[in-house]
Design a protein around this motif. Structure first.
Motif, PDB file in Angstrom:
ATOM      1  N   GLU A 154      19.743  59.111  34.660  1.00 16.19           N
ATOM      2  CA  GLU A 154      21.063  59.587  35.029  1.00 16.19           C
ATOM      3  C   GLU A 154      21.813  60.078  33.785  1.00 16.19           C
ATOM      4  O   GLU A 154      22.496  61.104  33.814  1.00 16.19           O
ATOM      5  CB  GLU A 154      21.804  58.408  35.653  1.00 16.19           C
ATOM      6  CG  GLU A 154      22.709  58.753  36.795  1.00 16.19           C
ATOM      7  CD  GLU A 154      23.295  57.464  37.399  1.00 16.19           C
ATOM      8  OE1 GLU A 154      22.603  56.421  37.421  1.00 16.19           O
ATOM      9  OE2 GLU A 154      24.447  57.519  37.833  1.00 16.19           O
ATOM     10  N   ALA A 155      21.671  59.316  32.696  1.00 14.12           N
ATOM     11  CA  ALA A 155      22.347  59.682  31.447  1.00 14.12           C
ATOM     12  C   ALA A 155      21.836  61.024  30.926  1.00 14.12           C
ATOM     13  O   ALA A 155      22.602  61.842  30.421  1.00 14.12           O
ATOM     14  CB  ALA A 155      22.147  58.588  30.407  1.00 14.12           C
ATOM     15  N   VAL A 156      20.525  61.241  31.061  1.00 15.64           N
ATOM     16  CA  VAL A 156      19.946  62.502  30.598  1.00 15.64           C
ATOM     17  C   VAL A 156      20.575  63.668  31.356  1.00 15.64           C
ATOM     18  O   VAL A 156      20.883  64.709  30.780  1.00 15.64           O
ATOM     19  CB  VAL A 156      18.408  62.503  30.787  1.00 15.64           C
ATOM     20  CG1 VAL A 156      17.823  63.904  30.563  1.00 15.64           C
ATOM     21  CG2 VAL A 156      17.757  61.495  29.850  1.00 15.64           C
ATOM     22  N   LYS A 157      20.824  63.455  32.646  1.00 20.27           N
ATOM     23  CA  LYS A 157      21.416  64.518  33.458  1.00 20.27           C
ATOM     24  C   LYS A 157      22.913  64.692  33.194  1.00 20.27           C
ATOM     25  O   LYS A 157      23.415  65.795  33.070  1.00 20.27           O
ATOM     26  CB  LYS A 157      21.223  64.198  34.949  1.00 20.27           C
ATOM     27  CG  LYS A 157      19.796  64.374  35.410  1.00 20.27           C
ATOM     28  CD  LYS A 157      19.742  64.596  36.929  1.00 20.27           C
ATOM     29  CE  LYS A 157      18.336  64.937  37.380  1.00 20.27           C
ATOM     30  NZ  LYS A 157      17.413  63.775  37.239  1.00 20.27           N
ATOM     31  N   GLU A 158      23.624  63.551  33.126  1.00 17.38           N
ATOM     32  CA  GLU A 158      25.082  63.649  33.061  1.00 17.38           C
ATOM     33  C   GLU A 158      25.677  63.625  31.662  1.00 17.38           C
ATOM     34  O   GLU A 158      26.796  64.074  31.444  1.00 17.38           O
ATOM     35  CB  GLU A 158      25.695  62.551  33.923  1.00 17.38           C
ATOM     36  CG  GLU A 158      25.491  62.852  35.402  1.00 17.38           C
ATOM     37  CD  GLU A 158      25.844  61.689  36.301  1.00 17.38           C
ATOM     38  OE1 GLU A 158      26.693  60.873  35.869  1.00 17.38           O
ATOM     39  OE2 GLU A 158      25.259  61.592  37.393  1.00 17.38           O
ATOM     40  N   HIS A 159      24.956  63.029  30.719  1.00 18.78           N
ATOM     41  CA  HIS A 159      25.483  62.963  29.346  1.00 18.78           C
ATOM     42  C   HIS A 159      24.403  63.386  28.351  1.00 18.78           C
ATOM     43  O   HIS A 159      24.092  62.638  27.416  1.00 18.78           O
ATOM     44  CB  HIS A 159      25.963  61.539  29.028  1.00 18.78           C
ATOM     45  CG  HIS A 159      26.841  60.958  30.092  1.00 18.78           C
ATOM     46  ND1 HIS A 159      28.170  61.285  30.205  1.00 18.78           N
ATOM     47  CD2 HIS A 159      26.563  60.108  31.117  1.00 18.78           C
ATOM     48  CE1 HIS A 159      28.683  60.638  31.254  1.00 18.78           C
ATOM     49  NE2 HIS A 159      27.734  59.926  31.820  1.00 18.78           N
ATOM     50  N   PRO A 160      23.832  64.585  28.534  1.00 16.01           N
ATOM     51  CA  PRO A 160      22.695  64.986  27.705  1.00 16.01           C
ATOM     52  C   PRO A 160      23.020  65.024  26.205  1.00 16.01           C
ATOM     53  O   PRO A 160      22.172  64.676  25.385  1.00 16.01           O
ATOM     54  CB  PRO A 160      22.338  66.372  28.240  1.00 16.01           C
ATOM     55  CG  PRO A 160      23.546  66.848  28.964  1.00 16.01           C
ATOM     56  CD  PRO A 160      24.222  65.631  29.496  1.00 16.01           C
ATOM     57  N   ASP A 161      24.249  65.409  25.860  1.00 12.49           N
ATOM     58  CA  ASP A 161      24.570  65.503  24.435  1.00 12.49           C
ATOM     59  C   ASP A 161      24.529  64.149  23.745  1.00 12.49           C
ATOM     60  O   ASP A 161      24.043  64.015  22.631  1.00 12.49           O
ATOM     61  CB  ASP A 161      25.961  66.131  24.250  1.00 12.49           C
ATOM     62  CG  ASP A 161      25.973  67.579  24.731  1.00 12.49           C
ATOM     63  OD1 ASP A 161      24.861  68.127  24.945  1.00 12.49           O
ATOM     64  OD2 ASP A 161      27.066  68.138  24.916  1.00 12.49           O
ATOM     65  N   LEU A 162      25.060  63.149  24.453  1.00 13.41           N
ATOM     66  CA  LEU A 162      25.053  61.796  23.876  1.00 13.41           C
ATOM     67  C   LEU A 162      23.620  61.292  23.708  1.00 13.41           C
ATOM     68  O   LEU A 162      23.247  60.736  22.683  1.00 13.41           O
ATOM     69  CB  LEU A 162      25.825  60.830  24.778  1.00 13.41           C
ATOM     70  CG  LEU A 162      27.352  60.862  24.674  1.00 13.41           C
ATOM     71  CD1 LEU A 162      27.967  59.932  25.718  1.00 13.41           C
ATOM     72  CD2 LEU A 162      27.794  60.442  23.269  1.00 13.41           C
ATOM     73  N   VAL A 163      22.830  61.496  24.742  1.00  6.22           N
ATOM     74  CA  VAL A 163      21.446  61.020  24.693  1.00  6.22           C
ATOM     75  C   VAL A 163      20.697  61.737  23.563  1.00  6.22           C
ATOM     76  O   VAL A 163      20.013  61.108  22.753  1.00  6.22           O
ATOM     77  CB  VAL A 163      20.730  61.242  26.046  1.00  6.22           C
ATOM     78  CG1 VAL A 163      19.262  60.850  25.938  1.00  6.22           C
ATOM     79  CG2 VAL A 163      21.407  60.441  27.145  1.00  6.22           C
ATOM     80  N   ARG A 164      20.899  63.039  23.495  1.00  5.63           N
ATOM     81  CA  ARG A 164      20.188  63.820  22.491  1.00  5.63           C
ATOM     82  C   ARG A 164      20.577  63.397  21.070  1.00  5.63           C
ATOM     83  O   ARG A 164      19.753  63.335  20.158  1.00  5.63           O
ATOM     84  CB  ARG A 164      20.510  65.308  22.685  1.00  5.63           C
ATOM     85  CG  ARG A 164      19.627  66.187  21.834  1.00  5.63           C
ATOM     86  CD  ARG A 164      19.831  67.646  22.151  1.00  5.63           C
ATOM     87  NE  ARG A 164      18.854  68.421  21.412  1.00  5.63           N
ATOM     88  CZ  ARG A 164      18.765  69.739  21.497  1.00  5.63           C
ATOM     89  NH1 ARG A 164      19.567  70.418  22.295  1.00  5.63           N
ATOM     90  NH2 ARG A 164      17.861  70.386  20.785  1.00  5.63           N
TER      91      ARG A 164
END
Lengths: 479, 254
Positions: A154-164
């Protein structure tokens, strides 16, 4: 590199299947194609696929680590199914009556509420029980203060910048064999983000995480606390966890910015195999926290009681000046279990401090090792470490080992190490019995006393459960 | 209360008790004396069920019950207590929590109410006065870092908490200075009742000036060689043990 292993990994994937994006799972084995399939299936951005592929290519160059004091047949990585759509991990039962009486007895001893027992044992629950609404309320409350707590996908979809920004920033894909494997094939896990200045209003527990049904064998967790933020995260469950996957290789990364604090508590009770050592989970985890900011703090507390083999070193990299790293651990092994666990404290910043309290309890024919590294780099002026590693042996057929390593490259550093080994001998037990206390209760009290310094770091409820869990695990080990 | 008939026991296959007979009635104080290595402590440990010893023969009845039919913890709850010569240290276990659990196990066995931590706190404060122990020792880990004297004080405190029918005190005087010995001796005397009994195991007769046994038994080589009244203790004080051993080897032993 191990020749046999190279043989397996370097050969072409002989089944040569055509990837079907509509399929629910892939055939066993690992290849670039399988990784592309997983990534596509999850609708991931290009950069994440690249991360996976780089990890995979690096993994191919690595050998299975053999330095730990654990013995097991090398898993056949081409026999593992790396992706399958969520499915119940355990057999489904129509009611609690069908569940293994041994498991029910364990639940009762631990005091697990009935509806949780049903969920844990895999009873098909028709009623939408309270935890769903609990979860919703919980989420709203967190959202109001800007906290993100969701599944990794879910994080990859909704908060990709943070995850990256943070993925692989603490545990690079090249870190070690199992971390590389995880980076290539992880399917899900948890993501936590605590924004600047926010103290998380409640303990975050995996139990309440949305989409927690499939934690999976390659779990990925990332927790970020911004400047001045704080959070306490609880992983695991004292109830026994069964899983059909034997190999588990998780990666947990923690990042603490200036004055942030992360407390990560684990109670691990994976299936340990039977008394003769058949079955049981291989738990090969890479957990590391980066104290990136000034005066940040990361604290690991773990109670390890399950798994056939545990290979785990929750560590802290103390980069920020005045940052603090802590490791409190209880590792219990019984029967044929093997545990090689400990920590690494890497002091980079000035006036950094670390504390290591490790309590190993071995019973049966088990092997329990503490392995630790305290490293003080040249610029870590005024660094301090205190380590205490205590081992307790129950019976005559188990073993405990301690492998502490100190690398100090700054003269102003102060490093202290203390270690003890004791036995719950007949004498100690007899003393309790002579005062009218039955053996089982005596063991429980002695073990609890031995682990006191670690248990007091656990959230209250966890500490109570952990105490019961240890007694349960040691039932019948003495006398 | 306690009836021992022809008791034999061994450790690692080596016989250490070679036929002990002893009768202890309610209200009596007995002393077992003898040179070092005579088997005195062994007798006590065998009675309370120490796992290192194997009972090879004989019968022991405690309050009419076959003692060896009971596990060590059940013997304790039935009212048998041993004050150890070298009490063991248990790090991390608070003295107060240990005392309370022991008390509650006995209370449970006797069908009395168990005490919660607050109630126990009041109860134990009375008891520590009896042995002149400072309160801080309750919060410390069980015997950990206690001096020899403090450990003995803690043993008698446990006796005061459990109020056993028969207390076996093994070398209570070792490690105690004269004042502490007097305090603990008097505490033990105050715990004596007509329905209780004491078995004092000692090398030195000094403790017997406070505890005043009616019966004295000299043990050596795993056998009781001589029996007498308080006057025997006085004689041993003056003459040592050698004459008893010589008498016995000349075949005039009991």
């Amino acid at each position: 590199m191990n020749a046999t292993f190279q043989g397996v990994t370097s050969q072409d994937y002989k089944y040569g299947f055509v990837t079907d994006i509509e399929a629910d799972s892939v055939a066993p084995g690992l290849s670039e194609e399988v990784i592309r399939f997983i990534s596509a299936k999850k609708g991931e951005p290009e950069w994440l696929l690249e991360f996976r592929l780089k990890a995979y290519r690096h993994w191919l160059t690595l050998a299975v680590p053999t330095w730990a004091k654990v013995h097991y047949p090398t898993p056949d990585f081409q026999k593992i199914v790396y992706y399958s759509a969520p499915r119940p991990k355990r057999p489904q039962y129509a009611s609690m009556d069908e569940v293994d009486p041994e498991l029910k007895r364990t639940f009762e001893k631990l005091g697990v509420p009935l509806h949780e027992q049903e969920a844990l044992a895999g009873v098909a629950v028709d009623v939408v029980f309270d935890s769903v609404s609990v979860t919703t309320t919980y989420r709203e409350k967190l959202k109001a203060v800007g906290i993100i707590f969701c599944s990794f996908s879910e994080a990859v979809k909704e908060h990709p910048d943070l995850v990256r920004k943070y993925l692989g920033s603490v545990v690079p894909y090249s870190d070690n064999f199992y971390a590389a494997l995880n980076s290539a094939v992880f399917t899900d896990g948890s993501f936590v983000f605590i924004p600047k200045g926010v103290a998380c209003p409640m303990d975050l527990s995996t139990y309440f995480r949305i989409n927690n049904k499939e934690s999976g064998q390659f779990e990925r967790t990332l927790i970020v606390a911004e400047e001045g933020a704080s959070v306490s995260y609880l992983e695991g469950c004292t109830a026994p966890q069964f899983d059909t996957n034997q190999l588990h290789a998780a990666v947990v990364e923690l990042v603490a910015l200036d004055r942030a604090s992360i407390k990560y508590s684990t109670v691990q009770n994976w299936y340990a195999g039977d008394k003769d050592g058949r079955g049981g989970i291989y738990n090969f985890v890479t957990k590391r926290g980066l104290c990136k900011g000034k005066a940040s703090r990361i604290s690991w507390t773990q109670v390890e009681t399950g798994s056939a083999i545990t290979w785990k070193y929750p560590s802290c990299v103390l980069l920020g000046d005045e940052s603090i790293g802590e490791f409190y651990s209880v590792a219990l092994t019984n029967h044929k279990q093997q545990a090689d666990t400990g920590t690494k404290m890497v002091h980079i910043g000035r006036n950094t401090r670390s504390t290591i309290i490790s309590k190993g309890i071995s019973a049966g024919e088990s092997s329990n090792s503490y392995r630790g590294l305290v490293k003080v780099q040249p610029k870590a002026e005024g660094a301090r470490n205190f380590s205490q590693c205590d081992s307790m042996l129950i019976g005559h057929t188990c073993s405990a080992s301690t492998f502490p390593t100190l690398e100090v490259e700054n003269r102003s550093a102060r490093v202290e190490h203390e270690a003890t080994t004791s036995k719950i001998g007949e004498a100690q037990l007899f003393y309790f019995q002579q005062r009218g206390i039955p053996a089982e209760e005596a063991i429980s009290m002695i073990i609890n006393g031995f682990c006191r310094d670690v248990f007091r770091e656990l959230p209250m409820e966890f500490a109570v459960e952990a105490t019961k869990l240890l007694s349960l695990k040691l039932e019948g080990s003495v006398g | 209360m306690l009836s021992i008939k022809n008791l034999t026991a061994s450790i690692n296959g080596t016989p250490v008790l070679k036929g002990i007979d002893l009768e202890i009635k309610a209200g009596e104080i007995h002393a077992i004396m003898g040179p070092n290595g005579s088997g005195k402590s062994t007798l006590g440990k065998v009675l309370v069920g120490h796992p290192a010893y194997e009972v090879t023969g004989g019968v022991v009845l405690f309050e009419g019950q076959d003692l060896f039919g009971l596990e060590a913890d059940a013997r304790a709850r039935a009212g048998l207590f041993m004050g150890f010569q070298h009490p063991i240290e248990v790090p991390g276990v608070s003295n107060a929590a240990f005392l309370r659990l022991a008390y509650n196990k006995k209370a449970e066995a006797e069908g009395r109410d168990e005490l919660d931590p607050l109630e126990f706190d009041d109860f134990i404060k009375e008891k520590i006065r009896l042995v002149a122990m400072r309160e801080e020792f309750l919060d410390r880990s069980l015997n950990e870092g206690f001096s020899g004297g403090e450990k003995k004080r803690n043993e008698i405190l446990q006796m005061a908490v459990l109020e056993p029918k028969l207390a076996i005190l093994d070398e209570l005087d070792s490690g105690l200075d004269i004042d502490a010995l007097r305090v603990l001796g008097e505490a033990v005397n105050r715990l004596m009742r007509p329905d209780r009994a004491l078995l004092i195991i000692t090398h030195f007769p000094r403790i017997l000036e406070t505890l005043r046994p009616q019966f004295v038994h000299v043990l050596s080589g795993g056998r009781i060689l001589k029996r007498g009244g308080p006057e025997l203790a006085v004689e041993l004080e003056e003459r040592g043990y050698d004459w008893v051993l010589e008498e016995a080897s000349a075949g005039r032993g009991v």
